[in-house]
Design an enzyme around this catalytic site. Structure first.
Site, mmCIF file in Angstrom:
data_model
loop_
_atom_site.group_PDB
_atom_site.id
_atom_site.type_symbol
_atom_site.label_atom_id
_atom_site.label_comp_id
_atom_site.label_asym_id
_atom_site.label_seq_id
_atom_site.Cartn_x
_atom_site.Cartn_y
_atom_site.Cartn_z
ATOM 1 N NE ARG A 1 -3.463 -1.842 2.995
ATOM 2 C CZ ARG A 1 -4.719 -2.039 2.612
ATOM 3 N NH1 ARG A 1 -5.367 -1.110 1.968
ATOM 4 N NH2 ARG A 1 -5.346 -3.167 2.886
ATOM 5 C CG LEU B 1 3.701 2.631 6.768
ATOM 6 C CD1 LEU B 1 4.725 3.232 7.738
ATOM 7 C CD2 LEU B 1 4.220 1.300 6.224
ATOM 8 N N GLY B 2 -0.145 0.732 8.043
ATOM 9 C CA GLY B 2 -1.315 0.490 8.906
ATOM 10 C C GLY B 2 -2.220 -0.632 8.428
ATOM 11 N N GLY B 3 -1.989 -1.142 7.201
ATOM 12 C CA GLY B 3 -2.729 -2.305 6.714
ATOM 13 C C GLY B 3 -4.223 -2.083 6.582
ATOM 14 C CB THR B 4 -6.985 -4.562 6.646
ATOM 15 O OG1 THR B 4 -6.378 -5.403 5.669
ATOM 16 C CG2 THR B 4 -8.488 -4.570 6.491
ATOM 17 C CB ILE C 1 -18.056 -6.606 8.013
ATOM 18 C CG1 ILE C 1 -16.584 -6.681 8.441
ATOM 19 C CG2 ILE C 1 -18.256 -5.626 6.853
ATOM 20 C CD1 ILE C 1 -15.608 -7.029 7.347
ATOM 21 C CB VAL D 1 -27.410 -14.180 -1.627
ATOM 22 C CG1 VAL D 1 -27.423 -13.479 -2.972
ATOM 23 C CG2 VAL D 1 -28.097 -13.326 -0.575
ATOM 24 N N GLY E 1 -17.208 -12.853 5.275
ATOM 25 C CA GLY E 1 -15.947 -13.321 5.854
ATOM 26 C C GLY E 1 -14.754 -12.811 5.075
ATOM 27 C CG HIS F 1 -22.586 4.583 42.447
ATOM 28 N ND1 HIS F 1 -23.486 3.753 41.813
ATOM 29 C CD2 HIS F 1 -23.285 5.663 42.869
ATOM 30 C CE1 HIS F 1 -24.689 4.312 41.875
ATOM 31 N NE2 HIS F 1 -24.601 5.475 42.498
HETATM 32 P P1 FAD Z 1 -3.658 -6.436 7.653
HETATM 33 O O1 FAD Z 1 -4.116 -5.329 8.498
HETATM 34 O O2 FAD Z 1 -4.593 -6.983 6.630
HETATM 35 O O3 FAD Z 1 -2.339 -5.913 6.938
HETATM 36 C C1 FAD Z 1 -1.642 -6.667 6.002
HETATM 37 C C2 FAD Z 1 -0.901 -5.729 5.083
HETATM 38 O O4 FAD Z 1 -0.036 -6.520 4.260
HETATM 39 C C3 FAD Z 1 -1.792 -4.966 4.110
HETATM 40 O O5 FAD Z 1 -1.473 -3.606 4.130
HETATM 41 C C4 FAD Z 1 -1.476 -5.565 2.735
HETATM 42 O O6 FAD Z 1 -1.555 -4.602 1.715
HETATM 43 C C5 FAD Z 1 -0.041 -6.021 2.945
HETATM 44 N N1 FAD Z 1 0.373 -7.109 2.064
HETATM 45 C C6 FAD Z 1 -0.290 -8.260 1.799
HETATM 46 N N2 FAD Z 1 0.463 -9.039 0.980
HETATM 47 C C7 FAD Z 1 1.589 -8.361 0.738
HETATM 48 C C8 FAD Z 1 2.744 -8.642 -0.030
HETATM 49 N N3 FAD Z 1 2.914 -9.796 -0.674
HETATM 50 N N4 FAD Z 1 3.717 -7.691 -0.097
HETATM 51 C C9 FAD Z 1 3.591 -6.513 0.561
HETATM 52 N N5 FAD Z 1 2.532 -6.211 1.309
HETATM 53 C C10 FAD Z 1 1.549 -7.126 1.406
HETATM 54 N N6 FAD Z 1 -10.432 -5.758 13.948
HETATM 55 C C11 FAD Z 1 -10.515 -5.323 15.226
HETATM 56 O O7 FAD Z 1 -9.833 -5.857 16.095
HETATM 57 N N7 FAD Z 1 -11.342 -4.283 15.565
HETATM 58 C C12 FAD Z 1 -12.114 -3.668 14.649
HETATM 59 O O8 FAD Z 1 -12.844 -2.738 14.992
HETATM 60 C C13 FAD Z 1 -12.061 -4.107 13.304
HETATM 61 N N8 FAD Z 1 -12.819 -3.515 12.351
HETATM 62 C C14 FAD Z 1 -12.710 -3.924 11.052
HETATM 63 C C15 FAD Z 1 -13.510 -3.313 10.105
HETATM 64 C C16 FAD Z 1 -13.433 -3.694 8.774
HETATM 65 C C17 FAD Z 1 -14.297 -3.008 7.744
HETATM 66 C C18 FAD Z 1 -12.514 -4.715 8.399
HETATM 67 C C19 FAD Z 1 -12.385 -5.123 6.963
HETATM 68 C C20 FAD Z 1 -11.733 -5.343 9.346
HETATM 69 C C21 FAD Z 1 -11.821 -4.959 10.685
HETATM 70 N N9 FAD Z 1 -11.072 -5.581 11.686
HETATM 71 C C22 FAD Z 1 -11.172 -5.160 12.986
HETATM 72 C C23 FAD Z 1 -10.143 -6.663 11.376
HETATM 73 C C24 FAD Z 1 -8.699 -6.117 11.322
HETATM 74 O O9 FAD Z 1 -8.638 -5.113 10.340
HETATM 75 C C25 FAD Z 1 -7.723 -7.231 10.988
HETATM 76 O O10 FAD Z 1 -7.886 -8.313 11.890
HETATM 77 C C26 FAD Z 1 -6.299 -6.723 11.095
HETATM 78 O O11 FAD Z 1 -6.088 -5.653 10.211
HETATM 79 C C27 FAD Z 1 -5.309 -7.836 10.768
HETATM 80 O O12 FAD Z 1 -4.016 -7.332 10.864
HETATM 81 P P2 FAD Z 1 -2.815 -7.969 10.020
HETATM 82 O O13 FAD Z 1 -1.601 -7.203 10.433
HETATM 83 O O14 FAD Z 1 -2.808 -9.435 10.185
HETATM 84 O O15 FAD Z 1 -3.153 -7.696 8.485
HETATM 85 P P1 NAD Z 2 -18.012 -12.864 9.790
HETATM 86 O O1 NAD Z 2 -17.419 -14.209 9.752
HETATM 87 O O2 NAD Z 2 -18.046 -12.099 11.066
HETATM 88 O O3 NAD Z 2 -19.526 -12.909 9.283
HETATM 89 C C1 NAD Z 2 -19.864 -13.417 8.027
HETATM 90 C C2 NAD Z 2 -21.308 -13.876 8.089
HETATM 91 O O4 NAD Z 2 -21.732 -14.189 6.787
HETATM 92 C C3 NAD Z 2 -21.515 -15.114 8.946
HETATM 93 O O5 NAD Z 2 -22.561 -14.873 9.861
HETATM 94 C C4 NAD Z 2 -21.879 -16.196 7.934
HETATM 95 O O6 NAD Z 2 -22.753 -17.166 8.460
HETATM 96 C C5 NAD Z 2 -22.535 -15.359 6.849
HETATM 97 N N1 NAD Z 2 -22.526 -15.958 5.510
HETATM 98 C C6 NAD Z 2 -21.528 -16.649 4.914
HETATM 99 N N2 NAD Z 2 -21.899 -17.007 3.669
HETATM 100 C C7 NAD Z 2 -23.160 -16.524 3.476
HETATM 101 C C8 NAD Z 2 -24.086 -16.548 2.398
HETATM 102 N N3 NAD Z 2 -23.790 -17.145 1.248
HETATM 103 N N4 NAD Z 2 -25.293 -15.938 2.538
HETATM 104 C C9 NAD Z 2 -25.595 -15.328 3.715
HETATM 105 N N5 NAD Z 2 -24.751 -15.278 4.772
HETATM 106 C C10 NAD Z 2 -23.554 -15.852 4.646
HETATM 107 O O7 NAD Z 2 -17.246 -12.040 8.648
HETATM 108 P P2 NAD Z 2 -17.242 -10.490 8.304
HETATM 109 O O8 NAD Z 2 -18.376 -9.806 8.939
HETATM 110 O O9 NAD Z 2 -17.057 -10.417 6.833
HETATM 111 O O10 NAD Z 2 -15.913 -10.011 9.003
HETATM 112 C C11 NAD Z 2 -14.647 -10.599 8.645
HETATM 113 C C12 NAD Z 2 -13.692 -10.566 9.798
HETATM 114 O O11 NAD Z 2 -13.307 -9.225 10.071
HETATM 115 C C13 NAD Z 2 -14.303 -11.112 11.062
HETATM 116 O O12 NAD Z 2 -13.689 -12.364 11.313
HETATM 117 C C14 NAD Z 2 -13.975 -10.159 12.139
HETATM 118 O O13 NAD Z 2 -13.154 -10.766 13.098
HETATM 119 C C15 NAD Z 2 -13.194 -9.038 11.460
HETATM 120 N N6 NAD Z 2 -13.842 -7.769 11.850
HETATM 121 C C16 NAD Z 2 -13.821 -7.421 13.159
HETATM 122 C C17 NAD Z 2 -14.470 -6.275 13.562
HETATM 123 C C18 NAD Z 2 -14.444 -5.926 15.012
HETATM 124 O O14 NAD Z 2 -13.641 -6.471 15.745
HETATM 125 N N7 NAD Z 2 -15.296 -5.006 15.463
HETATM 126 C C19 NAD Z 2 -15.136 -5.478 12.656
HETATM 127 C C20 NAD Z 2 -15.156 -5.874 11.329
HETATM 128 C C21 NAD Z 2 -14.497 -7.026 10.939
#
Ligand code: FAD
Ligand code: NAD
Length: 464
Positions: free
Chosen positions: A37, A40-43, A183, A236, A271, A443
């Site tokens: 990316r 920095l900071g990933g997903t 999500i 779906v 997922g 409290h």
């Molecule tokens: P990532 O954060 O995915 O980072 C991996 C990085 O590696 C990315 O920047 C990617 O571009 C890079 N990369 C991949 N392959 C390569 C390569 N070959 N070369 C160079 N770079 C590469 N988790 C929580 O705990 N709390 C939350 O509130 C929360 N909210 C979320 C909301 C959403 C919408 C989403 C999608 C996820 C959320 N998550 C949350 C999940 C959380 O984002 C992930 O669990 C977490 O980011 C994982 O961290 P990581 O370091 O394993 O990977």
């Molecule tokens: P999830 O696994 O939480 O939920 C996916 C849901 O989709 C499940 O309930 C599953 O039964 C359903 N599903 C699967 N296939 C389906 C289909 N064909 N039709 C209808 N329903 C179907 O996954 P997510 O919400 O995509 O999140 C992904 C990951 O990101 C999670 O594992 C979570 O840990 C992480 N995340 C965490 C936070 C947080 O910590 N607040 C926020 C966002 C994402």
């Protein structure tokens, strides 16, 4: 350094990778971190935790005004108007600040930031932007991306993933969310609060798989009350474009007659899948398991000496704080220190209103292992929740019946995400329900509900 370029090279700068890199550098190891990316900071920082929380916070404030909740407290706002552009600008600004902050931390700790896609050249070397770097230790922290749903291809316009759902330029009339997980419920809540009709389609017969059964039932009740249209036990199977969006084909999960549902926008949230494509794992002697993950042992080592893996790319909860803690542990183990992560005590939080948080075993998991004692306390009996007009939810403590040791805590409450930290810490120290019950809680706070639930395990709560 012999002919090694680095002691530690981290692939991926998400919460796992960037934290591992900083910790390794703090421990005196020459460290680089690669990311494909621009920032920095990933997903988590770019398109996950942080921007979703920014939108959840802003939309919650909007709803407090628009629904009359503030007026009920005597705070009358003469006119409310949604300025979605300003809301997005605020989100972008927060993300910019935090991702820039990581770049500053890299400079401060002398971590080299290598920009580009990394691929293994051998078990101890990695190629980035046509240059190959040799490292004594390589940490794979490549994270995950959205899992595809066959028949419902993401086009980024009317069928979107979570990143698209953070950035919608206008409030959709009808948003259909596929997946009643974290999500789906967080982002579905954002757009419902901002005025969309939101339908959530979930394959299973309850929302939030993996959570405690009571929590899942209560969550269903609360989200339905808020106006999310919940279609459980529904699959779906297909999507086709229509004049004003998408027409989805739905089938009962158990089989039966198909029906159609029109949407303006469809969010696919079924997922996430680990990122290993293009890493050339085979050149390092690594392979993925049936779920596409890189397997590691208790110490985060892969089967190849000197290669470690952490975070979403490995089996376990896909959570930023798990990835961070594994990043610290991997760096400390590489430096010869006793790094470790207690995977039995990793809290999880859904940042809806109310928040939903849990740590440890669910009642179902705990009861399958031993006899349990359960203590429950409703937020409606908590004075602070009453004062704030935030009385939805409960605290539930699951303890071992013989020893009283806390095995799991599950909370639905406006500030459950903050309350769960106390439960995690208590469990980390091996606390019993009695330890929590006899700890003085300030409290009036929502945390007193945790004390009351603990009192319910050992005898009787006071305020019920
Ligand atoms: P990532 O954060 O995915 O980072 C991996 C990085 O590696 C990315 O920047 C990617 O571009 C890079 N990369 C991949 N392959 C390569 C390569 N070959 N070369 C160079 N770079 C590469 N988790 C929580 O705990 N709390 C939350 O509130 C929360 N909210 C979320 C909301 C959403 C919408 C989403 C999608 C996820 C959320 N998550 C949350 C999940 C959380 O984002 C992930 O669990 C977490 O980011 C994982 O961290 P990581 O370091 O394993 O990977
Ligand atoms: P999830 O696994 O939480 O939920 C996916 C849901 O989709 C499940 O309930 C599953 O039964 C359903 N599903 C699967 N296939 C389906 C289909 N064909 N039709 C209808 N329903 C179907 O996954 P997510 O919400 O995509 O999140 C992904 C990951 O990101 C999670 O594992 C979570 O840990 C992480 N995340 C965490 C936070 C947080 O910590 N607040 C926020 C966002 C994402």
């Amino acid at each position: 350094m012999d002919d090694y370029d680095y002691d530690v090279l981290v692939i991926g700068a998400g919460p796992g990778g960037y934290v591992a890199a900083i910790r390794a550098a703090q421990l005196g190891l020459k460290t680089a971190c690669v990311d494909a990316r621009e920032t920095l900071g990933g997903t988590c920082l770019n398109v996950g935790c942080i921007p979703s929380k920014a939108m959840l916070h802003a939309s919650e404030k909007y709803e407090e005004v628009a629904s009359g909740a503030l007026a009920a407290l005597g705070v009358e706002v003469s006119a409310s108007r949604l300025n979605l552009d300003a809301m997005h600008a605020s989100r972008v600004n927060v993300v910019r600040g935090l991702t820039g902050g990581i770049a500053g931390l890299f400079r401060k700790n002398k971590v080299d930031w290598l920009k580009g896609h990394a691929a293994f050249a051998s078990a101890d070397s990695v190629t980035v932007a046509e240059k190959t770097y040799r490292a004594r230790n390589i940490i794979v922290a490549t994270g995950s991306t959205v899992a595809p749903l066959p028949g419902v291809a993401i086009d980024g316009k009317v069928i979107i993933d979570s990143t698209g759902a953070l950035e919608l330029p206008k409030v959709p009339g009808h948003l259909v969310v596929i997946g009643g997980g974290v999500i789906g419920l967080e982002l579905g809540s954002v757009w419902r609060r901002l005025g969309a009709h939101v339908t959530v389609i979930e394959y299973l017969d309850q929302l939030l798989p993996g959570m405690d059964g009571d929590v899942r039932k209560e969550a269903k009740k609360l989200f339905a009350k808020q106006g999310l249209i919940l279609r459980l036990s529904t699959r779906v199977t297909q999507a086709r474009e229509s004049a004003d969006g998408v027409i989805l084909t739905l089938t009962p999960a158990a089989g039966g007659a198909e029906e159609e549902l029109s949407a303006n926008i469809v969010l696919v949230a079924v997922g996430r899948t680990p990122n290993t494509r293009g890493l050339a794992l085979e050149k390092a002697g690594l392979a993925i398991n049936a779920c596409g993950q890189i397997e590691v042992d208790h110490d985060l080592r892969t089967r190849v000496n000197g290669i470690w893996a952490i975070g979403d790319v490995t089996p376990g909860a896909m959570l930023a704080h798990r990835a961070e803690d594994e990043g610290i542990a991997a760096a400390e183990l590489i430096a010869g220190q006793p790094g470790m992560v207690n995977h039995a005590v990793i809290p999880s939080v859904v940042y809806t209103t109310p928040e939903i948080a849990g740590v440890g075993l669910t009642e179902e998991e705990a009861a399958a292992r031993s006899k349990v004692s359960i203590g429950k306390f409703p937020m409606i009996a908590n004075s602070r929740a009453k004062a704030n007009h935030d009385t939805d939810g409960f605290v539930k403590i699951i303890a071992d019946a013989a020893t009283g040791r806390v095995l799991g805590v599950h909370i639905i409450a406006s500030v459950a995400g903050t309350m769960i930290a106390q439960a995690a810490q208590a469990m980390e120290f091996g606390a019993t329900a009695e330890d929590i019950a006899y700890t003085c809680h300030a409290h009036p706070t929502q945390s007193e509900a945790l004390k009351e639930a603990a009192l319910a395990v050992v005898g009787k709560p006071i305020h019920l």
